[in-house]
Design a protein around this motif. Structure first.
Motif, short mmCIF file in Angstrom:
data_model
loop_
_atom_site.label_atom_id
_atom_site.label_comp_id
_atom_site.label_asym_id
_atom_site.label_seq_id
_atom_site.Cartn_x
_atom_site.Cartn_y
_atom_site.Cartn_z
N THR A 86 1.86 7.97 5.70
CA THR A 86 1.20 7.63 6.96
C THR A 86 -0.24 7.23 6.73
N ASP A 87 -0.93 7.92 5.81
CA ASP A 87 -2.28 7.50 5.43
C ASP A 87 -2.29 6.04 4.98
N CYS A 88 -1.34 5.71 4.13
CA CYS A 88 -1.29 4.36 3.54
C CYS A 88 -1.17 3.29 4.62
N VAL A 89 -0.25 3.49 5.55
CA VAL A 89 -0.04 2.48 6.59
C VAL A 89 -1.19 2.49 7.58
N HIS A 90 -1.75 3.67 7.83
CA HIS A 90 -2.92 3.76 8.72
C HIS A 90 -4.06 2.90 8.16
N LEU A 91 -4.29 3.00 6.85
CA LEU A 91 -5.30 2.16 6.23
C LEU A 91 -4.89 0.70 6.24
N GLY A 92 -3.63 0.45 5.92
CA GLY A 92 -3.17 -0.92 5.80
C GLY A 92 -3.13 -1.70 7.09
N THR A 93 -3.03 -1.00 8.21
CA THR A 93 -3.02 -1.69 9.51
C THR A 93 -4.40 -1.70 10.15
N SER A 94 -5.41 -1.23 9.44
CA SER A 94 -6.76 -1.15 10.00
C SER A 94 -7.63 -2.34 9.62
N GLY A 95 -7.05 -3.33 8.94
CA GLY A 95 -7.79 -4.53 8.60
C GLY A 95 -8.68 -4.42 7.40
N ILE A 96 -8.48 -3.39 6.54
CA ILE A 96 -9.39 -3.21 5.41
C ILE A 96 -8.88 -3.90 4.14
N ASN B 121 5.08 12.67 9.07
CA ASN B 121 3.99 11.88 9.67
C ASN B 121 2.61 12.48 9.43
N SER B 122 2.45 13.27 8.38
CA SER B 122 1.18 13.95 8.14
C SER B 122 0.08 12.97 7.76
N LEU B 123 -1.12 13.28 8.22
CA LEU B 123 -2.33 12.55 7.86
C LEU B 123 -3.24 13.47 7.04
N THR B 124 -4.02 12.90 6.14
CA THR B 124 -4.99 13.66 5.35
C THR B 124 -6.32 13.67 6.09
N LEU B 125 -6.73 14.85 6.56
CA LEU B 125 -7.94 14.96 7.38
C LEU B 125 -9.01 15.85 6.73
N ASP B 126 -8.70 16.46 5.57
CA ASP B 126 -9.64 17.41 4.97
C ASP B 126 -10.45 16.82 3.83
N ARG B 127 -10.26 15.52 3.56
CA ARG B 127 -11.01 14.86 2.48
C ARG B 127 -10.92 13.36 2.67
N GLY C 81 -1.11 -5.65 -8.29
CA GLY C 81 -1.61 -6.07 -6.99
C GLY C 81 -1.36 -5.05 -5.91
N PHE C 82 -0.53 -4.04 -6.20
CA PHE C 82 -0.25 -2.98 -5.23
C PHE C 82 -1.45 -2.04 -5.14
N VAL C 83 -1.68 -1.50 -3.95
CA VAL C 83 -2.76 -0.54 -3.73
C VAL C 83 -2.17 0.87 -3.69
N GLY C 84 -2.69 1.75 -4.54
CA GLY C 84 -2.29 3.15 -4.53
C GLY C 84 -3.32 3.99 -3.79
N VAL C 85 -2.86 4.90 -2.96
CA VAL C 85 -3.73 5.75 -2.15
C VAL C 85 -3.40 7.21 -2.44
N ASN C 86 -4.41 8.04 -2.63
CA ASN C 86 -4.18 9.46 -2.91
C ASN C 86 -3.97 10.22 -1.60
N GLY C 87 -2.96 9.80 -0.88
CA GLY C 87 -2.66 10.41 0.41
C GLY C 87 -1.19 10.29 0.73
N THR C 88 -0.87 10.42 2.00
CA THR C 88 0.51 10.42 2.47
C THR C 88 0.96 9.00 2.81
N VAL D 196 0.86 -1.18 0.00
CA VAL D 196 0.00 0.00 0.00
C VAL D 196 0.90 1.23 0.00
N ALA D 197 0.80 2.06 -1.04
CA ALA D 197 1.72 3.18 -1.18
C ALA D 197 1.01 4.38 -1.78
N PRO D 198 1.59 5.58 -1.62
CA PRO D 198 0.97 6.78 -2.22
C PRO D 198 0.89 6.67 -3.74
#
Length: 249
Positions: free
Chosen positions: A68-78, A43-49, A59-66, A32-34
């Protein structure tokens, strides 16, 4: 072992692919990567959208964020696995000394600090690396022994690897962070409409490259592994600070 891999150079970065290819031989991985380069995001998080996560043909997941966003999502079980460890990299360019304060690579690893095993941030000490495979092999070896390491909770391993073939490495050093001078002044430019803009300039000169530092290890052709702590409290200053407050308040 279940490994979440991320980075700050973006989901299409060659260092990410090299790391996934090697680690995926021994471990169950999710990547999971930006969706673009987010170097310096810290360590910024995206909180405005809300965030979007798109799975590519790789097979890689791209995230339109930072990072830290990527790992936050990736460690949340989703995603497909619930990871036991985060590995971030392989970054093109070293992350040593004061650089770790800004590094998205280190930040992505830091977001995995609550997992079962200590997270690893890995970088190659060249902005145009030729030997991502060397850094990937170092990480593979670390993962093989990570279950036996005895470290304080929430320790992050910051690994920097010379851009050399594996058989040319001169060893592995456990290091502390070196230090840089103040960064260069921003560079003022004018855009096509004549408005002033500023480029953030390069990093400052290395001031502390003494033996035992990450800078010294890399200069000697050695792998640098620095244990980083999340608790930034300066405990030695607490008594003096308390006495000073009693005197002025």
């Amino acid at each position: 072992m279940k490994v979440l891999i991320s980075n700050d150079d973006g989901v299409f970065a060659p260092g990410l692919a090299s790391l996934a290819q090697v680690i995926g031989q021994d471990c169950q991985i999710e990547v999971v990567a930006p969706d673009r380069n987010r170097s310096g995001a810290s360590n910024s998080l995206t909180l405005d959208r809300p965030l979007e996560a798109f799975r590519h043909e790789s097979g890689f997941v791209g995230v339109n964020g930072t990072p830290t966003d990527c790992v936050h999502l990736g460690t949340s079980g989703i995603f497909d696995i619930e990871p036991e460890i985060v590995v971030s990299g392989i970054n093109a360019g070293a992350n040593m000394g004061d650089d770790v304060l800004y590094s998205g690579t280190v930040a992505a690893a830091t977001e995995g600090r609550h997992l079962k095993y200590p997270p690893i941030a890995v970088s190659v000490a060249s902005h145009h690396p030729q030997h991502f495979d060397t850094a990937a092999e170092i990480v593979r070896m670390l993962l093989q022994g990570i279950t036996k390491v005895n470290l304080a909770p929430r320790t992050v391993l910051n690994v920097n690897v010379p851009d050399l073939p594996m058989d040319e490495l001169q060893g592995v050093h456990v290091t502390r962070l070196g230090h840089r001078s103040l960064a260069d002044k921003p560079v003022k430019v004018k855009d096509p409409r004549g408005f002033e803009r500023y480029w953030i300039a390069g990093v400052g000169e290395v001031l502390d490259r003494e033996p035992g530092t990450d800078f010294f290890a890399i200069e000697q052709g050695c792998v640098s592994i620095t244990p980083l702590q999340i608790d930034m409290t300066q405990y030695d200053a607490m008594e003096n600070l308390g006495s000073w407050l009693e005197d002025i308040l």
